[in-house]
Design a protein around this motif. Structure first.
Motif, short mmCIF file in Angstrom:
data_model
loop_
_atom_site.label_atom_id
_atom_site.label_comp_id
_atom_site.label_asym_id
_atom_site.label_seq_id
_atom_site.Cartn_x
_atom_site.Cartn_y
_atom_site.Cartn_z
N CYS A 1 0.88 -1.17 0.00
CA CYS A 1 0.00 0.00 0.00
C CYS A 1 0.92 1.23 0.00
CB CYS A 1 -0.88 -0.01 1.24
SG CYS A 1 -1.74 1.55 1.54
N MET A 2 0.70 2.11 -0.96
CA MET A 2 1.50 3.34 -1.03
C MET A 2 0.62 4.51 -0.60
SD MET A 2 4.35 2.12 -1.96
CE MET A 2 5.26 3.63 -2.23
N GLY A 3 1.15 5.34 0.27
CA GLY A 3 0.35 6.43 0.79
C GLY A 3 1.05 7.77 0.71
N TRP A 4 0.23 8.81 0.76
CA TRP A 4 0.73 10.18 0.87
C TRP A 4 0.14 10.79 2.15
CZ3 TRP A 4 4.39 12.47 -2.06
CH2 TRP A 4 4.68 11.90 -3.31
N PHE A 5 1.00 11.46 2.89
CA PHE A 5 0.62 12.19 4.09
C PHE A 5 1.15 13.60 3.97
CE2 PHE A 5 -0.84 8.72 6.89
CZ PHE A 5 -0.44 7.63 6.14
N LEU B 1 -3.10 4.01 -1.93
CA LEU B 1 -3.41 3.18 -3.10
C LEU B 1 -2.91 1.77 -2.85
CD1 LEU B 1 -4.49 3.15 -6.02
CD2 LEU B 1 -2.17 3.70 -6.77
N GLY B 2 -3.84 0.81 -2.94
CA GLY B 2 -3.48 -0.57 -2.72
C GLY B 2 -2.86 -1.21 -3.95
N TRP B 3 -2.33 -2.42 -3.75
CA TRP B 3 -1.68 -3.13 -4.84
C TRP B 3 -2.66 -3.45 -5.96
CZ3 TRP B 3 -3.87 -7.76 -5.95
CH2 TRP B 3 -4.61 -8.40 -4.94
N ASN B 4 -3.95 -3.50 -5.63
CA ASN B 4 -4.96 -3.86 -6.64
C ASN B 4 -5.66 -2.65 -7.25
OD1 ASN B 4 -6.38 -3.03 -4.43
ND2 ASN B 4 -7.74 -4.80 -4.33
N GLY B 5 -5.16 -1.45 -6.95
CA GLY B 5 -5.73 -0.25 -7.54
C GLY B 5 -6.80 0.43 -6.71
N ALA C 1 4.87 7.22 1.68
CA ALA C 1 5.12 6.12 2.59
C ALA C 1 4.66 4.80 1.98
CB ALA C 1 4.39 6.36 3.92
N ALA C 2 5.24 3.71 2.47
CA ALA C 2 4.91 2.38 1.98
C ALA C 2 4.56 1.46 3.14
CB ALA C 2 6.07 1.80 1.18
N ALA C 3 3.51 0.67 2.95
CA ALA C 3 3.08 -0.28 3.98
C ALA C 3 2.82 -1.63 3.34
CB ALA C 3 1.81 0.22 4.66
N TYR C 4 3.50 -2.68 3.85
CA TYR C 4 3.21 -4.02 3.37
C TYR C 4 2.19 -4.62 4.33
CZ TYR C 4 3.52 -8.84 1.96
OH TYR C 4 3.20 -10.09 1.52
N LEU C 5 0.94 -4.75 3.88
CA LEU C 5 -0.14 -5.21 4.75
C LEU C 5 -0.29 -6.73 4.75
CD1 LEU C 5 -2.74 -2.42 3.93
CD2 LEU C 5 -1.07 -2.50 5.79
N GLY C 6 0.24 -7.38 3.72
CA GLY C 6 0.23 -8.85 3.67
C GLY C 6 -1.15 -9.45 3.65
N SER C 7 -2.12 -8.75 3.06
CA SER C 7 -3.49 -9.25 3.04
C SER C 7 -4.11 -9.01 1.67
CB SER C 7 -4.32 -8.54 4.12
OG SER C 7 -5.69 -8.84 3.98
N SER C 8 -4.93 -9.95 1.23
CA SER C 8 -5.65 -9.77 -0.03
C SER C 8 -6.99 -9.08 0.21
CB SER C 8 -5.89 -11.13 -0.70
OG SER C 8 -6.68 -11.96 0.14
N ILE C 9 -7.32 -8.86 1.49
CA ILE C 9 -8.60 -8.22 1.82
C ILE C 9 -8.39 -6.77 2.24
CG2 ILE C 9 -10.59 -8.28 3.37
CD1 ILE C 9 -10.16 -11.30 3.59
N VAL C 10 -7.50 -6.56 3.16
CA VAL C 10 -7.19 -5.19 3.60
C VAL C 10 -5.99 -4.73 2.78
CG1 VAL C 10 -6.51 -3.72 5.52
CG2 VAL C 10 -8.04 -5.67 5.91
N VAL C 11 -6.22 -3.89 1.81
CA VAL C 11 -5.14 -3.51 0.89
C VAL C 11 -4.70 -2.07 1.05
CG1 VAL C 11 -5.86 -5.24 -0.78
CG2 VAL C 11 -6.77 -2.91 -0.95
N ILE C 12 -5.45 -1.27 1.82
CA ILE C 12 -5.06 0.12 2.03
C ILE C 12 -5.28 0.47 3.49
CG2 ILE C 12 -5.41 1.00 -0.30
CD1 ILE C 12 -8.18 1.94 0.57
N THR C 13 -4.56 1.48 3.96
CA THR C 13 -4.74 1.95 5.32
C THR C 13 -4.42 3.43 5.40
OG1 THR C 13 -4.02 1.72 7.62
CG2 THR C 13 -2.38 1.26 5.92
N PRO C 14 -5.20 4.20 6.17
CA PRO C 14 -4.89 5.61 6.42
C PRO C 14 -4.08 5.81 7.70
CG PRO C 14 -7.08 5.14 7.23
CD PRO C 14 -6.54 3.86 6.66
N ASN C 15 -3.77 4.69 8.37
CA ASN C 15 -3.10 4.74 9.66
C ASN C 15 -1.59 4.81 9.46
OD1 ASN C 15 -2.13 4.43 12.22
ND2 ASN C 15 -3.15 2.49 12.62
N GLU C 16 -0.99 5.93 9.83
CA GLU C 16 0.44 6.10 9.55
C GLU C 16 1.30 5.12 10.35
OE1 GLU C 16 0.72 10.37 11.07
OE2 GLU C 16 2.55 9.51 11.84
N ASP C 17 0.77 4.58 11.42
CA ASP C 17 1.55 3.63 12.22
C ASP C 17 1.77 2.31 11.48
OD1 ASP C 17 -0.01 4.61 15.36
OD2 ASP C 17 1.72 5.42 14.30
#
Length: 127
Positions: free
Chosen positions: A33-37, A51-55, A96-112
């Motif tokens: 998941c790639m994010g902008w803050f 933006l998640g890996w699946n768009g 920022a980049a986040a590897y969530l390792g899930s096919s269901i949860v692909v994006i997150t707004p949580n900077e942690d």
């Protein structure tokens, strides 16, 4: 060495546009998941877009309809197209980049949940 490097910031008048780029290196980020803050002076860092890996994309309400996040996996680069800019968009913008390792949860707004961060690029919108 993993690295995220932002570019494209600058000074623009209200109503104008800018496109930020974030070049990632050191490993493949196509499954992240790639994010902008952003962080304005005297304020806490806040979520802008992800933006998640699946768009699948998610935006903060304050930028919805004006900003667009996209990615080019071949270039390991993520973009933030910013249109109709307002003075309140003035801030340092971070990728920022986040590897969530899930096919269901692909994006997150949580900077942690983000593992890697760039150094930031300044965006200043004059009125």
């Amino acid at each position: 060495q993993v690295r995220l490097e932002e570019s494209g910031g600058g000074l623009v008048q209200a109503g104008g546009s800018l496109r930020l780029s974030c070049a990632a290196s050191g490993r493949d980020f196509s499954n992240d998941c790639m994010g902008w803050f952003r962080q304005a002076p005297g304020q806490e860092r806040e979520f802008v877009a992800a933006l998640g890996w699946n768009g699948v994309a998610h935006y903060a309400d304050s930028v919805k309809g004006r900003f667009t996040i996209s990615r080019d996996n071949a270039k390991n680069t993520v973009y933030l197209q910013m249109n109709s800019l307002k003075p309140e968009d003035t801030a340092v913008y971070y990728c920022a980049a986040a590897y969530l390792g899930s096919s269901i949860v692909v994006i997150t707004p949580n900077e942690d949940e983000y593992d890697y961060w760039g150094q930031g690029t300044q965006v200043t919108v004059s009125s």
